[in-house]
Design a protein around this motif. Structure first.
Motif, PDB file in Angstrom:
ATOM      1  N   LEU A 266       0.959  -1.280  -0.140  1.00 37.59           N
ATOM      2  CA  LEU A 266       0.062   0.081   0.304  1.00 37.59           C
ATOM      3  C   LEU A 266       0.747   1.332  -0.010  1.00 37.59           C
ATOM      4  CD1 LEU A 266      -2.741  -0.799   2.638  1.00 37.59           C
ATOM      5  CD2 LEU A 266      -2.986  -1.427  -0.018  1.00 37.59           C
ATOM      6  N   PRO A 267       0.602   2.588  -0.256  1.00 40.34           N
ATOM      7  CA  PRO A 267       0.953   3.700   0.179  1.00 40.34           C
ATOM      8  C   PRO A 267       1.202   4.386   1.044  1.00 40.34           C
ATOM      9  CG  PRO A 267      -0.785   3.878  -1.963  1.00 40.34           C
ATOM     10  CD  PRO A 267      -0.964   2.117  -1.005  1.00 40.34           C
ATOM     11  N   GLY A 268       2.821   4.093   1.207  1.00 33.35           N
ATOM     12  CA  GLY A 268       2.749   4.969   2.568  1.00 33.35           C
ATOM     13  C   GLY A 268       3.585   3.131   3.840  1.00 33.35           C
ATOM     14  N   GLN A 269       3.393   2.009   2.966  1.00 29.48           N
ATOM     15  CA  GLN A 269       3.770   0.808   3.948  1.00 29.48           C
ATOM     16  C   GLN A 269       5.071   0.613   3.602  1.00 29.48           C
ATOM     17  OE1 GLN A 269       1.339  -2.586   2.786  1.00 29.48           O
ATOM     18  NE2 GLN A 269       1.396  -3.205   4.865  1.00 29.48           N
ATOM     19  N   THR A 270       5.647   0.282   4.537  1.00 29.48           N
ATOM     20  CA  THR A 270       6.985  -0.448   4.200  1.00 29.48           C
ATOM     21  C   THR A 270       7.197  -1.237   3.446  1.00 29.48           C
ATOM     22  OG1 THR A 270       7.696  -1.338   6.418  1.00 29.48           O
ATOM     23  CG2 THR A 270       8.061   1.001   6.645  1.00 29.48           C
ATOM     24  N   LEU A 271       8.519  -1.626   2.845  1.00 33.51           N
ATOM     25  CA  LEU A 271       8.487  -3.260   2.278  1.00 33.51           C
ATOM     26  C   LEU A 271       8.265  -4.123   3.583  1.00 33.51           C
ATOM     27  CD1 LEU A 271      11.449  -2.341   0.075  1.00 33.51           C
ATOM     28  CD2 LEU A 271       9.194  -2.365   0.003  1.00 33.51           C
ATOM     29  N   LEU A 272       8.905  -3.724   4.310  1.00 33.62           N
ATOM     30  CA  LEU A 272       8.805  -4.378   5.174  1.00 33.62           C
ATOM     31  C   LEU A 272       7.432  -5.449   5.775  1.00 33.62           C
ATOM     32  CD1 LEU A 272      10.234  -7.152   7.765  1.00 33.62           C
ATOM     33  CD2 LEU A 272      10.590  -4.744   8.979  1.00 33.62           C
ATOM     34  N   ALA A 273       6.489  -4.239   6.168  1.00 33.71           N
ATOM     35  CA  ALA A 273       5.417  -4.720   6.637  1.00 33.71           C
ATOM     36  C   ALA A 273       4.449  -5.197   5.479  1.00 33.71           C
ATOM     37  CB  ALA A 273       4.732  -3.636   7.264  1.00 33.71           C
ATOM     38  N   ALA A 274       4.939  -4.720   4.788  1.00 39.28           N
ATOM     39  CA  ALA A 274       4.219  -5.740   3.684  1.00 39.28           C
ATOM     40  C   ALA A 274       3.991  -7.153   2.955  1.00 39.28           C
ATOM     41  CB  ALA A 274       4.229  -5.158   2.217  1.00 39.28           C
ATOM     42  N   LEU A 275       5.936  -7.391   3.657  1.00 43.03           N
ATOM     43  CA  LEU A 275       6.054  -8.885   3.271  1.00 43.03           C
ATOM     44  C   LEU A 275       6.124  -9.470   4.716  1.00 43.03           C
ATOM     45  CD1 LEU A 275       9.695  -8.367   2.631  1.00 43.03           C
ATOM     46  CD2 LEU A 275       7.852  -9.345   0.986  1.00 43.03           C
ATOM     47  N   GLU A 276       5.461  -9.253   5.534  1.00 45.04           N
ATOM     48  CA  GLU A 276       4.974  -9.504   6.715  1.00 45.04           C
ATOM     49  C   GLU A 276       3.688  -9.977   7.029  1.00 45.04           C
ATOM     50  OE1 GLU A 276       8.651  -8.816  10.129  1.00 45.04           O
ATOM     51  OE2 GLU A 276       6.455  -7.702  10.123  1.00 45.04           O
ATOM     52  N   GLY A 277       2.982  -8.812   6.464  1.00 47.24           N
ATOM     53  CA  GLY A 277       1.633  -8.817   6.257  1.00 47.24           C
ATOM     54  C   GLY A 277       1.465 -10.327   4.998  1.00 47.24           C
ATOM     55  N   ALA A 278       2.248 -10.650   4.213  1.00 49.27           N
ATOM     56  CA  ALA A 278       1.512 -11.566   3.178  1.00 49.27           C
ATOM     57  C   ALA A 278       2.493 -12.904   3.584  1.00 49.27           C
ATOM     58  CB  ALA A 278       2.609 -11.680   2.168  1.00 49.27           C
ATOM     59  N   GLY A 279       3.195 -12.916   5.145  1.00 47.12           N
ATOM     60  CA  GLY A 279       3.183 -14.234   5.569  1.00 47.12           C
ATOM     61  C   GLY A 279       4.825 -14.675   5.229  1.00 47.12           C
ATOM     62  N   GLU A 280       5.491 -13.411   4.331  1.00 48.23           N
ATOM     63  CA  GLU A 280       7.019 -13.479   3.832  1.00 48.23           C
ATOM     64  C   GLU A 280       7.579 -13.545   5.838  1.00 48.23           C
ATOM     65  OE1 GLU A 280       7.976 -14.949   2.106  1.00 48.23           O
ATOM     66  OE2 GLU A 280       6.068 -15.344   0.911  1.00 48.23           O
ATOM     67  N   THR A 281       8.827 -14.342   5.854  1.00 44.88           N
ATOM     68  CA  THR A 281       9.757 -13.726   6.498  1.00 44.88           C
ATOM     69  C   THR A 281      10.978 -13.163   6.167  1.00 44.88           C
ATOM     70  OG1 THR A 281      10.572 -15.876   6.404  1.00 44.88           O
ATOM     71  CG2 THR A 281       9.135 -15.660   8.118  1.00 44.88           C
ATOM     72  N   MET A 282      11.507 -12.127   6.513  1.00 41.86           N
ATOM     73  CA  MET A 282      12.743 -11.405   6.618  1.00 41.86           C
ATOM     74  C   MET A 282      13.109 -10.981   7.935  1.00 41.86           C
ATOM     75  SD  MET A 282      13.216  -7.666   4.411  1.00 41.86           S
ATOM     76  CE  MET A 282      14.519  -6.935   3.063  1.00 41.86           C
ATOM     77  N   MET A 283      14.507 -10.940   7.930  1.00 50.60           N
ATOM     78  CA  MET A 283      15.482 -10.921   9.027  1.00 50.60           C
ATOM     79  C   MET A 283      15.374  -9.679   9.374  1.00 50.60           C
ATOM     80  SD  MET A 283      17.791 -11.791  11.093  1.00 50.60           S
ATOM     81  CE  MET A 283      18.438 -13.845  10.889  1.00 50.60           C
ATOM     82  N   ALA A 284      14.810  -8.619  10.302  1.00 56.49           N
ATOM     83  CA  ALA A 284      14.427  -7.713  11.052  1.00 56.49           C
ATOM     84  C   ALA A 284      15.220  -7.381  12.401  1.00 56.49           C
ATOM     85  CB  ALA A 284      13.375  -7.270  10.457  1.00 56.49           C
ATOM     86  N   ALA A 285      15.470  -6.191  12.978  1.00 60.84           N
ATOM     87  CA  ALA A 285      16.271  -6.704  14.177  1.00 60.84           C
ATOM     88  C   ALA A 285      15.226  -4.853  14.997  1.00 60.84           C
ATOM     89  CB  ALA A 285      17.135  -6.184  14.309  1.00 60.84           C
ATOM     90  N   CYS A 286      15.821  -3.601  14.561  1.00 57.14           N
ATOM     91  CA  CYS A 286      15.450  -2.969  15.359  1.00 57.14           C
ATOM     92  C   CYS A 286      14.247  -2.091  14.557  1.00 57.14           C
ATOM     93  CB  CYS A 286      16.341  -1.487  15.069  1.00 57.14           C
ATOM     94  SG  CYS A 286      16.795  -0.933  13.613  1.00 57.14           S
ATOM     95  N   ARG A 287      13.916  -2.381  13.018  1.00 59.30           N
ATOM     96  CA  ARG A 287      12.351  -1.355  12.543  1.00 59.30           C
ATOM     97  C   ARG A 287      12.815   0.078  12.462  1.00 59.30           C
ATOM     98  NH1 ARG A 287       8.785  -5.789  11.864  1.00 59.30           N
ATOM     99  NH2 ARG A 287       9.566  -7.983  12.832  1.00 59.30           N
TER     100      ARG A 287
END
Length: 335
Positions: A266-287
């Motif tokens: 979505l517009p304004g949504q971070t790449l990480l948020a989009a991935l996690e919202g779709a069930g994908e996992t990605m290494m992330a620490a501080c966010r």
């Protein structure tokens, strides 16, 4: 200062409040790398058999023989550490990293403003500054829910008593009737506690709502933007003024190069948020766009909210931090 990866051994564990604990660490081999007060490390662990990591500010000062992290029991990784990390255990860490420290942002008369767990970098910076300048003129205003929620309360009071130049105040939402600063930090409180505010540099850290409120207060009181230095737990939300305009659709497509899977963003949504919202996992620490754990390579038009840890070559090559990057069109992603 470059970050590194190393193994730590826990040599101490202490309950600071009902939901906050501090751990002390030394390197399992050799010595700890140099650190600047206010910097962070990323701790790596496993939860339910899945690798997890989280960035935490060191609450120790550079003069200490060990590293200390002070963690509130909230969130998956933090709760797991509260439940499992004991003296004698080993844990992998990356760091130190981060530019929120008085070494990079020095001033003669700092005003430290924090809330909740945001006290951790302030505590490190306060102790480091007093080790260098015992007579330093420092104001420290910390906000918390109640006296029982104040981290380092006794140590802070003792430090202020030992150093006449340090004046600190606790602003408490719930406090005994005799407590002078009850409620939430306000412009009037700031003017009374720091009447020379405009002659100081302000260092600010805490939850996003607190940061937003204090930013507004400081602007209202006339503090020049160049005198404000801040770090937050999480990036501020993208506002309608900065969100990209979508002409023909209410979303873009994020294509994962390895699998070819397409994810709506979505517009304004971070790449990480989009991935996690779709069930994908990605290494992330501080966010928060600080540690670099969520580095990825992109194609397409993006907007970076943070470029910390990224070199000019990274930027030219499309490298981004997924936690602090939004799409301005369809984007390809590799990680």
């Amino acid at each position: 200062m470059t970050s590194t990866s190393l193994s730590l051994r826990c040599i101490g564990r202490r309950a600071d409040t009902h939901d906050v604990t501090s751990w002390q660490f030394v390197a399992t081999e050799g010595s700890l790398p140099p650190v600047l007060a206010g910097q962070c490390v990323t701790l790596h662990t496993e939860v339910g058999g899945e690798p997890q990591c989280r960035a935490y500010t060191l609450s120790s000062s550079p003069q200490d023989a060990c590293w200390q992290v002070t963690i509130k029991d909230v969130g998956l990784v933090s709760h797991h550490l509260h439940q499992s990390l004991q003296v004698g255990d080993e844990i992998r860490a990356d760091g130190p990293f981060g530019d929120f420290h008085l070494t990079a942002l020095p001033c003669e008369r700092p005003l430290l403003l924090s809330a909740g767990s945001g006290i951790t970098p302030m505590w490190a910076m306060l102790r480091d500054e007093l080790a260098k300048r015992p007579d330093a003129d420092i104001r420290f205003i910390h906000s918390a829910r109640s006296p029982e929620d104040v981290i380092f309360a006794g140590e802070l009071a003792a430090l202020a008593e030992a150093h006449p130049g340090v004046r600190h105040a606790l602003v408490l939402e719930q406090a005994p009737a005799a407590h002078p600063w009850v409620g939430r930090l306000s412009p009037d409180m700031l003017k009374e506690l720091a009447p020379d505010l405009l002659g100081r540099h302000v260092y600010l850290c805490g939850p996003t709502p607190y940061m937003a409120a204090v930013n507004a207060m400081l602007a209202e009181l006339g503090l020049p933007a160049k005198q404000l230095h801040q770090e937050s737990f999480g990036l501020p939300a993208v506002t309608s003024r900065t969100a990209p305009v979508v002409a023909d659709s209410d979303h873009f497509w994020l294509t994962l190069k390895k699998s070819g899977k397409k994810v709506k963003i979505l517009p304004g949504q971070t790449l990480l948020a989009a991935l996690e919202g779709a069930g994908e996992t990605m290494m992330a620490a501080c966010r928060a766009g600080v540690c670099g754990a969520c580095r990825c390579t992109t194609t397409g038009e993006i907007e970076r909210q943070s470029v910390m840890t990224l070199s000019p070559h990274d930027l030219e090559s499309g490298v981004a931090l997924a936690c602090s990057c939004t799409a301005r069109g369809d984007v390809g992603l590799d990680y």
